[in-house]
Design a protein around this motif. Structure first.
Motif, PDB file in Angstrom:
ATOM      1  N   ASP A  40       0.837  -1.208   0.000  1.00 26.22           N
ATOM      2  CA  ASP A  40       0.000   0.000   0.000  1.00 26.22           C
ATOM      3  C   ASP A  40       0.867   1.252   0.000  1.00 26.22           C
ATOM      4  O   ASP A  40       0.551   2.241  -0.669  1.00 26.22           O
ATOM      5  N   GLU A  44       0.958   4.201  -2.756  1.00 28.25           N
ATOM      6  CA  GLU A  44       0.722   5.599  -2.385  1.00 28.25           C
ATOM      7  C   GLU A  44       1.852   6.493  -2.878  1.00 28.25           C
ATOM      8  O   GLU A  44       1.621   7.613  -3.347  1.00 28.25           O
ATOM      9  N   GLY A 110      -2.762   4.164  -4.949  1.00 27.39           N
ATOM     10  CA  GLY A 110      -2.733   4.812  -3.649  1.00 27.39           C
ATOM     11  C   GLY A 110      -4.026   5.474  -3.242  1.00 27.39           C
ATOM     12  O   GLY A 110      -4.093   6.151  -2.207  1.00 27.39           O
TER      13      GLY A 110
END
Length: 275
Positions: A40, A44, A110
């Motif tokens: 993640d 992002e 993201g």
């Protein structure tokens, strides 16, 4: 050694997915690889670099009127709450781009969601806007960009990114995403999955899940008169089969919602110079 082992494992995972001949199993295999390789935080970081590329090279202009930005964020909030049930860890960011001639919205890695004012002006009601936002959130939940990265750059390059051995890869991906219209092209299966998420999240927020369908139908009619519409249709090609599938999905899953919100969208359209 670590890279060779990881690459071999991921190669086997993809091979098993492709050998089944089932689209859903192939998608799951690609998602498994993306889940393993791209965190993640990495998504992002790529999304942030895409945002910077858009601002610096594309010179996009954001809407600063708080009435408009707060409205879009307000209607997006319940959708993103629904999305968080399927994928935790996404830090959603919603921006409104000031371009009344472009009917478009897109999502980048993201959880960055972008909505053009042209889309707000083209929609007849809130349910249509929500349907589009929910569809784009579905791309993020389904990790469609991450899966596209694996397919576009190969397991070895993404493995190096995952292992931190190629810090320039994220910047390269961001630059190519912007160069390609701020998004990697989604295949038919990804669009179908995002449509289903769109209907599911709309209904879960008590909006009419057919909002996405009526918006698709509107774009098809507008295509010849408004060139900006092509920006959406080129990355989200629509046909009767796709609309029929969404109709069937809504019926089979008993999805419904009472909110339409034409009265709430109308003053926003007026503020943006629409009728």
């Amino acid at each position: 050694m670590q890279q060779r082992i990881l690459s071999a494992f991921l190669g086997i995972t993809l091979a098993v997915g492709f050998s089944t001949g089932c689209a859903k199993q192939r998608i799951q295999a690609e998602k498994t690889v993306a889940d393993i390789l791209i965190t993640d935080q990495q998504e992002e970081e790529i999304g942030l670099q895409v945002k910077q590329e858009l601002e610096q090279k594309e010179k996009i202009q954001y809407v600063t009127d708080p009435t408009v930005t707060e409205y879009v964020n307000r209607i997006a909030t319940p959708i993103l709450q629904q999305a968080n049930k399927d994928r935790k860890g996404v830090k959603w960011k919603v921006s409104v781009i000031n371009d009344p001639k472009t009917v478009n919205a897109f999502a980048t890695p993201g959880g960055y969601l972008y909505v053009y004012t042209g889309l707000l002006l083209a929609a007849d009601n809130e349910a249509e806007v929500v349907g589009v936002l929910a569809h784009e959130a579905g791309h993020v939940v389904g990790r469609h960009s991450a899966r596209a990265m694996v397919n576009a750059y190969g397991i070895q390059a993404i493995t190096q990114l995952a292992l931190g051995k190629d810090p320039g890869t994220a910047a390269q991906i961001a630059a190519q995403l912007v160069g390609g219209g701020a998004q990697l092209a989604h295949g038919r299966s990804e669009e179908t999955e995002a449509d289903e998420y769109g209907a599911k999240y709309s209904a879960g927020s008590n909006y009419d899940p057919r909002g996405l369908i009526t918006f698709f139908q509107k774009l098809q009619k507008m295509q010849g008169d408004t060139p900006g519409v092509l920006k959406w249709l080129s990355t989200h090609p629509t046909n009767a089969e796709r609309i029929n599938h969404l109709e069937q999905y809504i019926t089979q899953n008993g999805l419904r919602g009472s909110e339409i919100g034409a009265d709430r969208l109308a003053p926003i359209k007026q503020k943006l110079g629409g009728k």
